[in-house]
Structures are given as C-alpha cells and as structure tokens.
Scaffold this active site. Structure first.
Site, short mmCIF file in Angstrom:
data_model
loop_
_atom_site.label_atom_id
_atom_site.label_comp_id
_atom_site.label_asym_id
_atom_site.label_seq_id
_atom_site.Cartn_x
_atom_site.Cartn_y
_atom_site.Cartn_z
N GLY A 39 13.19 5.51 10.50
CA GLY A 39 14.25 5.56 9.50
C GLY A 39 13.58 5.85 8.19
O GLY A 39 12.91 5.00 7.63
N HIS A 40 13.67 7.10 7.74
CA HIS A 40 12.99 7.51 6.51
C HIS A 40 14.03 7.75 5.41
O HIS A 40 15.00 8.46 5.62
CB HIS A 40 12.17 8.78 6.75
N THR A 127 13.79 -0.85 18.71
CA THR A 127 14.99 -0.33 18.03
C THR A 127 16.08 0.00 19.04
O THR A 127 17.17 0.42 18.66
CB THR A 127 14.65 0.94 17.23
N THR A 311 18.22 -0.42 12.29
CA THR A 311 18.95 -1.50 12.96
C THR A 311 19.60 -2.50 11.99
O THR A 311 20.35 -3.37 12.42
CB THR A 311 17.99 -2.31 13.86
N ARG A 313 18.19 -4.94 10.63
CA ARG A 313 17.59 -6.28 10.75
C ARG A 313 16.82 -6.64 9.47
O ARG A 313 16.14 -5.79 8.91
CB ARG A 313 16.59 -6.32 11.91
N PRO A 314 16.88 -7.93 9.02
CA PRO A 314 16.06 -8.32 7.87
C PRO A 314 14.58 -8.20 8.25
O PRO A 314 14.19 -8.57 9.36
CB PRO A 314 16.44 -9.78 7.61
N GLY A 426 4.34 4.34 -6.24
CA GLY A 426 5.81 4.25 -6.21
C GLY A 426 6.27 3.08 -7.05
O GLY A 426 5.81 1.95 -6.87
P1 GDP Z 1 9.65 4.89 5.71
O1 GDP Z 1 10.17 4.54 7.06
O2 GDP Z 1 8.18 4.66 5.59
O3 GDP Z 1 10.03 6.26 5.24
O4 GDP Z 1 10.32 3.85 4.71
P2 GDP Z 1 11.88 3.38 4.69
O5 GDP Z 1 12.68 4.48 4.11
O6 GDP Z 1 12.29 2.83 6.01
O7 GDP Z 1 11.79 2.12 3.75
C1 GDP Z 1 11.35 2.20 2.44
C2 GDP Z 1 12.46 1.73 1.49
O8 GDP Z 1 11.92 1.52 0.21
C3 GDP Z 1 13.54 2.77 1.27
O9 GDP Z 1 14.74 2.12 1.01
C4 GDP Z 1 13.05 3.53 0.04
O10 GDP Z 1 14.09 4.15 -0.69
C5 GDP Z 1 12.43 2.43 -0.75
N1 GDP Z 1 11.27 2.80 -1.56
C6 GDP Z 1 10.31 3.73 -1.32
N2 GDP Z 1 9.35 3.67 -2.29
C7 GDP Z 1 9.72 2.68 -3.13
C8 GDP Z 1 9.14 2.09 -4.32
O11 GDP Z 1 8.07 2.49 -4.78
N3 GDP Z 1 9.82 1.06 -4.90
C9 GDP Z 1 11.00 0.60 -4.41
N4 GDP Z 1 11.59 -0.41 -5.04
N5 GDP Z 1 11.56 1.10 -3.29
C10 GDP Z 1 10.94 2.12 -2.68
P1 IMO Z 2 9.54 4.10 10.34
O1 IMO Z 2 9.16 5.53 10.67
C1 IMO Z 2 9.22 -0.12 11.34
C2 IMO Z 2 9.08 -1.15 15.61
C3 IMO Z 2 10.26 -1.86 16.22
C4 IMO Z 2 9.55 -2.67 17.29
C5 IMO Z 2 8.47 -1.71 17.76
C6 IMO Z 2 8.82 -0.92 19.02
O2 IMO Z 2 10.87 3.99 9.69
O3 IMO Z 2 8.44 3.46 9.58
P2 IMO Z 2 10.46 1.09 19.49
O4 IMO Z 2 11.92 1.23 19.31
O5 IMO Z 2 9.66 2.11 18.74
O6 IMO Z 2 10.05 1.03 20.93
O7 IMO Z 2 10.10 -0.34 18.88
O8 IMO Z 2 8.23 -0.82 16.68
N1 IMO Z 2 9.41 0.11 14.91
C7 IMO Z 2 9.40 0.27 13.58
N2 IMO Z 2 9.18 -0.61 12.60
N3 IMO Z 2 9.43 1.18 11.04
C8 IMO Z 2 9.63 2.08 12.02
O9 IMO Z 2 9.72 3.41 11.78
C9 IMO Z 2 9.65 1.64 13.36
N4 IMO Z 2 9.84 2.25 14.55
C10 IMO Z 2 9.67 1.31 15.50
O10 IMO Z 2 10.92 -2.68 15.29
O11 IMO Z 2 8.92 -3.78 16.71
MG MG Z 3 11.59 3.32 7.94
#
Ligand code: GDP
Ligand code: IMO
Ligand code: MG
Length: 443
Positions: A39-40, A127, A311, A313-314, A426
């Site tokens: 989830g990016h 997930t 998901t 989840r916290p 960031g």
């Molecule tokens: P990824 O899976 O590594 O791409 O990261 P996620 O998108 O799942 O989670 C990162 C969260 O932090 C997202 O809601 C971003 O918008 C936010 N984020 C990214 N960089 C920063 C930062 O420098 N500061 C803050 N406060 N939020 C950030």
């Molecule tokens: P991004 O790209 C954080 C975790 C799941 C679980 C384990 C295995 O957003 O950083 P899976 O569904 O892959 O078999 O789950 O890996 N997990 C992640 N945790 N960020 C992710 O992706 C994840 N993708 C899988 O929560 O513990």
């Molecule tokens: Mg993510």
C-alpha cells in the site's frame, strides 16, 4: 541510470512518497516483487493516491511495469487502473509475462491458513491477498503466469491440473467447503477474458527485453521495492515475513536485468524515523512496556497516521532500531538513504534510538539470524535531545540547514552509523514536504 528504492525496516517507510518525488526523473518505474499486499501512498497537490499494485510512478504518467518477480491479481489491477482513470489519469502499465497470477483459490487459502494458525504463535497476520500461496505455487512449479492467460488452451490445462489439488486441500485437509474459487470452467472463462484485455491493451511484455530496449534508448529506470527488509523471505524475521525479496537483489531477479545493472546504479534505503509494524513478529524497540510507552505509541500512531493502507489495522510503534538498519544497509548495499517522518517525532518529551541490543549479557550491533534469538534481544537505548514542532513546509522550502539542530544531530547519527549519505528528509506526506539534499538520478 537506475535507482532502486528499498524499504529498510518493516514496510510502510514512505517508499511511495520518494518514488513519486524522484520518479519525476525516471522514464519507467518497475515493481520487482510482491503484489497487492503493498500500500503505497502518494500525495500530489493535496490529492491522495493509495496504490497497491500500479507502480507509484503512474501518478506522474510514467510507464509502470510489474516485473516477473511480482504476483499479480488482475482483478485488483484493473480496478485500480479504472479508479485512476476515473480520477483523470491514464496509467500505462505493463505486466511481465513471467509474473505469476494470484488466483481466487490463493486468496482463499491464505485466509484459511491464517485462520488455522490463529490460536498459535505461528500467525503471520498476512494481508489476506493470497501472496504466500501464489509464491508457493511458483516454487512448486504449478503456478499460472501472465503469459498463460494469453493462451486459453495452456490456461485450461494448467487449471485442470492444479485446481483439484486446491479443492482437496480445502475439503480434505481443512474440512471446509470449496466454492467458486475452484470452479475450473468459471476460472477459464474469467481469466481468458482477462488475457484478452491484456492483449488488446498490449500490456503483457517480456520484462527483461522491454527494460533492455528502453535502457538502450537512454531511459532512466526506477525499481520500486514494496514491503521492507525485515519482512524479506530470506533476510527478514522468518516466519513473520512476506514471501518475496524486497531487498535489492530482488530488483535483478524480479525484472530480468543483471545484478551489475542494479549495482551500477543507486540503491536507496527508505527509513522511517521510528518503527511501525503491521502484523506479528518481534520488535525489540516496541513502545509497549508501560502506560507511558503506550501513550507515546498512541500519539505517534495518530500523528503519523499509522494504520495499514491495505487492511486498516493499527500499526505497532517503536523507536528506531539501529541493528535492524545496519542489517538492511548491508543486505541491499545502500548507496544512500532517505529519512521520513521526522515531523512526527517533533514536540515529544523524549526521543530515543535502539543503538544496540543486549543478548545474554553481550552487547551487539547487528541482528541475530533466528527470530527466536531476535525476540530475546533487549534494546540498548540512546537518548537524543528533542526538537520542537516547527513550520515544516517552510523547512522543506529553505532546505537542510532549516531543520532544528537536535533533529540534524539525529540525522547525522544515522548517516554516520550506516556510513551512507542522506538524500532526502521527509517532513510531511506531500511531495513538497520533503527536504531535498541530493537526487540519486544526478549521481
Ligand atoms: P510505503 O508503503 O512505504 O509507500 O508507505 P505507506 O504509504 O504505506 O505509509 C506511509 C504513510 O506516511 C503515508 O500515509 C504517507 O503519506 C505518509 N508519509 C510519507 N512520508 C512522510 C513524512 O515524512 N511525514 C509524514 N508525517 N508522513 C509521511
Ligand atoms: P508496503 O509495500 C507493511 C506484512 C503483513 C504480514 C506479512 C505477510 O506498503 O510497505 P503477506 O500478505 O505479504 O503474506 O503478509 O507482511 N506486509 C506488510 N507490512 N507494509 C507492506 O507493504 C506489507 N506487505 C505485507 O502485514 O505481517
Ligand atoms: Mg505501505
């Protein structure tokens, strides 16, 4: 020129934000592993995009490729592409013919196995997207690949072999009832139609050839890692891991370019200023020892929006863990790092870092190789001066020197310990909320 983006910790380090930032200088953005478990988040002009499968570069009109190392759920892919189209974008996404397809029975089995493990400490907290079962079939030589969807006869032959096995597993091993995920005719029909759409939109490619041609023509390539080092199937906290290689080696095997191509480019580790973990497994610096820790974790969780993108989840919260980062820097050979979420730690009463671990009376700077031993590690904490809440937008505009002194000390400690430069910091989720230091594409 290539730039590889790797998660240094447990996923969700803010990789999407950096891929988006530097993706402006890439022509192609390639995912090399994982699937819709990722989830990016990309925030552009206040618009938030949450992408599970489409590479983050799509938001900037770059060609997005899902490499052979990925596992692709076409239902998710097309629904994501359709959503982006509705929001006015026109993503150009290519799929490696060698990539494996997540089928409905994979998703079902992922959930069944998690359920079966529910009362033991084997639960991974996946997930639920079918990632593990799809990679199992890949290694077991019974998977369905994107290329198979283009040929209905091959698709039927493969499904007729594999589906009865899945049905037997669901019914005879788990004692459950198999449903439409095991209906061969329905699967042939749906996935042949998907193959037709892939062909019509010219989406299926030989990934390695495609990238070689584009590189020959002078294109810059960004490899977008999903997940993170500590959930890598080889280098992570097995079995609390995902089933692919998010570390930099995966960029070569997962796309069909040579390791020398990846190695001649930049490999940038994305580091969150603290730790978050969604799912099970050890976390030596987790904030959970007493009420004060839990209050702090709640505060960081709320402020940093630490709830799973996929998901909801916290996420569990902890201090930065240096043995983990030393491990990550070595495994992927980081040439630089980007440090995110510095703003989230602003205004706290205390800021600490797990500098080392204590294990059986010994202090150690790196991680043990077994998860059980890792779980026994106690963090040796180092305390830093705190920094105040400031106008982070102004800081991002003014540059590195505008970062509060105590936060600069924190960043310099990180850079010194890992012996790599910091390319960006960031200070908020938006594209403009980043302190630019160096663009890896300029190196
Ligand atoms: P990824 O899976 O590594 O791409 O990261 P996620 O998108 O799942 O989670 C990162 C969260 O932090 C997202 O809601 C971003 O918008 C936010 N984020 C990214 N960089 C920063 C930062 O420098 N500061 C803050 N406060 N939020 C950030
Ligand atoms: P991004 O790209 C954080 C975790 C799941 C679980 C384990 C295995 O957003 O950083 P899976 O569904 O892959 O078999 O789950 O890996 N997990 C992640 N945790 N960020 C992710 O992706 C994840 N993708 C899988 O929560 O513990
Ligand atoms: Mg993510």
């Amino acid at each position: 020129m290539t730039v590889t983006i790797v998660g240094s910790q447990l996923g969700d380090e803010g990789k999407g934000a950096l891929v988006d930032l530097w993706g402006g200088d890439a022509d192609i953005v390639v995912r090399y592993q994982g699937g819709d478990n990722a989830g990016h988040t990309v925030v552009e002009d206040g618009e938030e995009y949450k992408l599970s499968l489409v590479p983050s570069g799509a938001v900037r009109d770059k060609v997005g490729v899902l490499g052979n190392g990925c596992v692709i759920n076409p239902r998710t892919l097309f629904s994501e592409i359709d959503d982006l189209r509705e929001r006015g974008l026109d993503p150009d996404v290519r799929l490696a013919k060698r990539a494996h397809v997540i089928m409905p029975y994979h998703r079902r089995l992922d959930n069944i196995e998690e359920e079966a493990k529910a009362d033991s400490d084997l639960t991974v907290g996946t997930t639920g997207r079918g990632i593990g079962p799809t990679y199992e079939d890949k290694a077991g030589r019974r998977g369905i690949r994107v290329g198979d969807l283009l040929d209905p006869d091959v698709l039927r032959q493969r499904l007729e072999y594999v589906v009865p096995q899945k049905q037997a597993l669901i019914e005879d091993v788990y004692g459950l009832e198999a449903g439409e995920e095991c209906d061969v005719e329905a699967l042939v029909e749906e996935y042949t139609e998907i193959g037709r759409r892939l062909r019509e939109d010219d989406m299926a490619v030989n990934c390695g050839d495609f990238l070689a041609e584009r590189r020959e023509a002078g294109d810059n390539v960004m490899f977008e890692g999903a997940q993170g080092t500590l959930i890598d199937i080889d280098h992570g906290s097995y079995p609390y891991v995902t089933s692919s290689n998010p570390t930099a080696g995966g960029a070569a095997t997962g796309t069909g370019v040579g390791p020398t191509v990846v190695g001649q480019g930049e490999v940038v580790g994305i580091v969150k200023s603290y730790l978050s973990r969604v799912g099970e497994g050890p976390m030596p610096t987790e904030l959970k020892d007493d009420d004060r820790d839990e209050e702090l974790a709640d505060f960081i969780r709320e402020k940093g929006g630490e709830f799973g993108t996929v998901t909801g989840r916290p996420r569990r919260i902890g201090w930065l863990d240096m043995p983990m980062l030393r491990h990550a820097a070595r495994v992927s050979g980081f040439t630089g790092i980007a440090v995110n979420h510095l703003d989230v730690l602003a205004g706290l009463d205390e800021v600490k870092v797990g500098h080392a671990y204590e294990l059986e009376g010994d202090e150690r700077l790196t991680m043990p190789a077994t998860t059980e031993r890792w779980g026994e590690c106690e963090p040796v904490l180092k305390e830093f001066d705190t920094w105040p809440e400031v106008d982070w937008a102004a800081v991002a505009e003014e540059g590195y020197d505008a970062i509060p002194d105590a936060a600069q000390d924190y960043l310099e400690y990180l850079s010194d310990e890992l012996d790599v430069p910091i390319y960006a910091v960031g200070v908020g989720p938006g594209r403009e909320q980043t302190v630019h230091i160096e663009n890896p594409f300029d190196n």
